[in-house]
Design a protein around this motif. Structure first.
Motif, PDB file in Angstrom:
ATOM      1  N   ALA A  96      74.918   2.260  22.757  1.00 45.93           N
ATOM      2  CA  ALA A  96      74.843   1.959  24.395  1.00 45.93           C
ATOM      3  C   ALA A  96      74.572   3.015  25.175  1.00 45.93           C
ATOM      4  O   ALA A  96      74.695   4.168  24.693  1.00 45.93           O
ATOM      5  CB  ALA A  96      76.515   1.652  24.604  1.00 45.93           C
ATOM      6  N   PHE A  97      73.902   2.893  26.204  1.00 43.22           N
ATOM      7  CA  PHE A  97      73.247   3.976  27.251  1.00 43.22           C
ATOM      8  C   PHE A  97      74.478   4.739  27.739  1.00 43.22           C
ATOM      9  O   PHE A  97      75.550   4.288  27.699  1.00 43.22           O
ATOM     10  CB  PHE A  97      72.805   3.388  28.203  1.00 43.22           C
ATOM     11  N   THR A  98      73.968   5.999  27.745  1.00 45.60           N
ATOM     12  CA  THR A  98      74.968   6.998  28.274  1.00 45.60           C
ATOM     13  C   THR A  98      74.232   7.643  29.480  1.00 45.60           C
ATOM     14  O   THR A  98      73.173   8.209  29.070  1.00 45.60           O
ATOM     15  CB  THR A  98      75.531   7.823  27.386  1.00 45.60           C
ATOM     16  N   HIS A 110      76.314   8.394  40.378  1.00 48.02           N
ATOM     17  CA  HIS A 110      77.227   8.556  39.365  1.00 48.02           C
ATOM     18  C   HIS A 110      78.019   7.322  38.949  1.00 48.02           C
ATOM     19  O   HIS A 110      77.989   7.193  37.759  1.00 48.02           O
ATOM     20  CB  HIS A 110      78.097   9.869  39.210  1.00 48.02           C
ATOM     21  N   ARG A 111      78.736   6.914  39.958  1.00 42.84           N
ATOM     22  CA  ARG A 111      79.617   5.878  39.541  1.00 42.84           C
ATOM     23  C   ARG A 111      78.612   4.761  38.951  1.00 42.84           C
ATOM     24  O   ARG A 111      79.147   4.000  38.202  1.00 42.84           O
ATOM     25  CB  ARG A 111      80.263   5.207  40.930  1.00 42.84           C
ATOM     26  N   GLN A 112      77.377   4.201  39.490  1.00 43.69           N
ATOM     27  CA  GLN A 112      76.641   3.058  39.088  1.00 43.69           C
ATOM     28  C   GLN A 112      76.144   3.578  37.687  1.00 43.69           C
ATOM     29  O   GLN A 112      76.075   2.643  36.953  1.00 43.69           O
ATOM     30  CB  GLN A 112      75.459   2.899  39.932  1.00 43.69           C
ATOM     31  N   ALA A 113      75.922   4.537  37.468  1.00 37.55           N
ATOM     32  CA  ALA A 113      75.510   5.005  36.042  1.00 37.55           C
ATOM     33  C   ALA A 113      76.693   4.737  34.977  1.00 37.55           C
ATOM     34  O   ALA A 113      76.413   4.401  33.837  1.00 37.55           O
ATOM     35  CB  ALA A 113      74.973   6.325  35.923  1.00 37.55           C
ATOM     36  N   VAL A 114      77.866   5.107  35.340  1.00 41.63           N
ATOM     37  CA  VAL A 114      79.031   4.891  34.463  1.00 41.63           C
ATOM     38  C   VAL A 114      79.361   3.728  34.274  1.00 41.63           C
ATOM     39  O   VAL A 114      79.519   3.184  32.964  1.00 41.63           O
ATOM     40  CB  VAL A 114      80.288   5.849  35.079  1.00 41.63           C
ATOM     41  N   ALA A 118      79.259   1.442  30.736  1.00 41.66           N
ATOM     42  CA  ALA A 118      80.286   0.644  30.158  1.00 41.66           C
ATOM     43  C   ALA A 118      79.865  -0.883  29.941  1.00 41.66           C
ATOM     44  O   ALA A 118      80.359  -1.332  29.147  1.00 41.66           O
ATOM     45  CB  ALA A 118      81.330   0.694  31.321  1.00 41.66           C
ATOM     46  N   LYS A 119      78.992  -1.264  31.176  1.00 40.03           N
ATOM     47  CA  LYS A 119      78.667  -2.698  30.861  1.00 40.03           C
ATOM     48  C   LYS A 119      77.869  -2.942  29.554  1.00 40.03           C
ATOM     49  O   LYS A 119      77.794  -3.975  28.651  1.00 40.03           O
ATOM     50  CB  LYS A 119      77.811  -3.198  32.008  1.00 40.03           C
ATOM     51  N   ASP A 120      76.729  -1.813  29.325  1.00 38.09           N
ATOM     52  CA  ASP A 120      76.070  -2.016  28.268  1.00 38.09           C
ATOM     53  C   ASP A 120      77.010  -1.807  26.773  1.00 38.09           C
ATOM     54  O   ASP A 120      76.636  -2.628  25.925  1.00 38.09           O
ATOM     55  CB  ASP A 120      74.897  -0.767  28.266  1.00 38.09           C
TER      56      ASP A 120
END
Length: 229
Positions: A96-98, A110-114, A118-120
């Motif tokens: 999964a992407f981090t 930051h919020r969109q990246a997290v 989580a979605k990935d």
């Protein structure tokens, strides 16, 4: 038949296999057919005694209502499929992407990246090493990998494809044999009643009429006892 179809067979026939676990174990293969006349008097008496012991109204303790043979087949298939899925996911499933922006949760980027990470990680196309793990789920996931369905995976190489094909073929064949879908051939302990006295084999088990054939003279015998050269 494409090997992915073997995996489809496992998925589709699994409920029938589960239902078969509640059936009483049988010894109907190979069937007696018309060749029962070739059995000795002692063998026929033993067979009659066995039928009496296993009759529903026979005296004494009853056998377990669970067909242990079918359970063994299900365990073998499930272990093979789940183990193969674990092994393949370890090789072809992308982690999964981090992302870490170094900013706090109040920061939009930051919020969109997290949330994207989580979605990935929660992508339902991923194979899970914990939680729901069963033969049908593993078979479906492996079939999608063989068909190169999109997702967080790289394409299978030839060795990986061959490994999946082997376990798929084995599982489908076990199911067909257990549920009586596969044609089988077995030798019989009686010589041909014709002068050649050759080795008899019985072929059937796939829903078609079983046939006994002499491997020496080539004559065949059906359930009626008639031979068809």
């Amino acid at each position: 038949m494409p090997v992915a179809d073997d995996l489809d067979t496992i998925t589709e026939r699994w409920p029938a296999l589960q239902e078969a676990t509640g059936s009483r174990p049988t010894t109907t293969w190979p069937p007696a057919m018309g060749i029962s006349r070739l059995m000795s008097d002692e063998e026929q008496a033993e067979a009659a005694a066995e039928r009496a012991d296993t009759a529903p109204d026979a005296p004494g303790p009853r056998p377990t209502p669970v067909n242990v043979n079918v359970l063994d087949v299900m365990t073998t298939i499930e272990t093979g499929l789940v183990t193969t899925a674990d092994w393949l996911a370890e090789r072809v499933q992308r982690p999964a992407f981090t992302w870490s922006t170094g900013r706090g949760w109040s920061d939009d980027i930051h919020r969109q990246a997290v949330l994207l990470s989580a979605k990935d990680a929660a992508d339902p196309r991923r194979w899970r090493y914990t939680g729901r793990r069963s033969a049908p789920l593993a078979a479906e996931w492996l079939a999608l990998r063989l068909r190169a369905a999109p997702g967080p995976f790289r394409p299978l190489d030839e060795g990986e494809r061959q490994a999946v094909e082997n376990v798929a073929r084995m599982g489908a064949e076990l199911i067909r044999r257990t549920l009586g879908d596969a044609r089988r051939k077995e030798p019989l302990p009686y010589p041909c009643p014709l002068p050649c006295g050759g080795q008899l084999v019985i072929e059937g088990g796939d829903g078609q009429t079983p046939v006994v054939r002499c491997e020496d003279c080539g004559r065949t015998f059906t359930e009626s006892g008639n031979d068809a050269a």
